[in-house]
Enzyme design. Sequence first.
Site, short mmCIF file in Angstrom:
data_model
loop_
_atom_site.label_atom_id
_atom_site.label_comp_id
_atom_site.label_asym_id
_atom_site.label_seq_id
_atom_site.Cartn_x
_atom_site.Cartn_y
_atom_site.Cartn_z
N LYS A 20 71.69 61.63 -109.22
CA LYS A 20 72.74 62.42 -108.60
C LYS A 20 72.43 62.62 -107.12
O LYS A 20 71.27 62.61 -106.71
CB LYS A 20 72.96 63.73 -109.36
CG LYS A 20 71.97 64.81 -109.11
CD LYS A 20 72.46 66.13 -109.71
CE LYS A 20 71.59 67.22 -109.14
NZ LYS A 20 72.00 68.56 -109.40
N LYS A 37 69.54 66.22 -101.93
CA LYS A 37 68.78 66.11 -100.71
C LYS A 37 67.34 65.70 -101.00
O LYS A 37 66.77 64.86 -100.33
CB LYS A 37 68.80 67.45 -100.00
CG LYS A 37 68.46 67.36 -98.54
CD LYS A 37 68.24 68.74 -97.96
CE LYS A 37 67.39 68.64 -96.73
NZ LYS A 37 66.59 69.84 -96.55
N LYS A 45 58.73 71.67 -110.33
CA LYS A 45 58.43 71.97 -108.92
C LYS A 45 56.96 72.26 -108.72
O LYS A 45 56.36 71.82 -107.73
CB LYS A 45 59.26 73.16 -108.44
CG LYS A 45 60.72 72.81 -108.16
CD LYS A 45 61.42 73.97 -107.45
CE LYS A 45 62.90 73.68 -107.24
NZ LYS A 45 63.61 74.86 -106.72
#
Length: 340
Positions: free
Chosen positions: A200, A203, A116
């Site tokens: 997978k 969002k 991230k």
Amino acid sequence: MGCMKPRVFSAMQPTSDSLHLGNYLGALVNWVALQEDYDAIYSVVDLHALTVSPEPEQLRSRTRRTAAQFLAAGVDPARSLVFVQSHVPEHAELAWLLSTFTGFGEASRMTQFKDKSAKVGESGTNVGLFTYPVLMAADILLYDTDLVPVGEDQRQHLELSRDLAERLNTRLGEGSATVPEPYIVKETAKIYDLQEPTKKMSKSASNGKGLIEILEDPKKVAKSIKSAVTDTGAEIRFDRETKPGVSSLLSIYSAIDGRSIEQLVEDYQGKMYGHLKVDLADAVVAYLTPIRDNAMEWIESPDSLDSVLDEGATKASAIARGTLERLYDRVGLLKPQRWR
Ligand code: TRP
């Protein structure tokens, strides 16, 4: 004598208006099933969501919407606790204590943080993102949790929670913390993106077209399924390597319909991809419609929803306070006179 059930704890961040089918089949369905044999506590972790600097009104609305979807999925507030993390201040308090037990290097090794922070760069990375796994450990340890259902992507965070629990027991004495067991969802329960069936359903990973959202218009759901990416060849069989598209449709079908994948493959012998898609679209719409209707009822009656959340927070806080007091005492914090 009352027989104490083991405790399960899990949580989701309020980072979207609607959960998607992956959240639902990969997580919520398990949460609901676990209520039978566990003393279950489920939280909307809004403090975690602050790490991505959400727009305030959007965060508030998504907090309610996420809770509404827990209830609509079948999380039963008569048996389980459902609450909003920031309503129970003990989470932030224990997170601070745990941060003093967490090595800087240990926290630096968290792959989700590395991914991230690499994405947003050093200037965009806040310290909350770095201590995120410590807050998550606090969520878990506050309730002396035995079992934590999470996705594979949370395995390393769970491992940190376990290490912290063991460390508390070593440094502060046995009985300081319960060491939680991960409960990682099975491969077959994994739901993949309809447009990129090797990834997978998520969002962040998707352009939106590959997602099936629980609260979206059923017509749109049907359309997304009908325009799902399929594979070359025409044969309907399950093979994640060479036929990721069809395999992922079969996984979804099996998860909502109860037929095994083998059975579905047999039933679709000699049929075309189009048949499978049309039937699956109908099945998904029929499956999601009552859930969506129920969630919308909660969303449209925020007072009822808030009172469920208040009750959850009151009960959660009573448990959390006990754990926090035990740990505050063991580390040597002076108890204020008015609490003695
Ligand atoms: N980090 C988890 C996720 O992104 C959410 C979470 C926060 C959580 N606290 C938790 C999950 C405690 C399980 C237990 O999926």
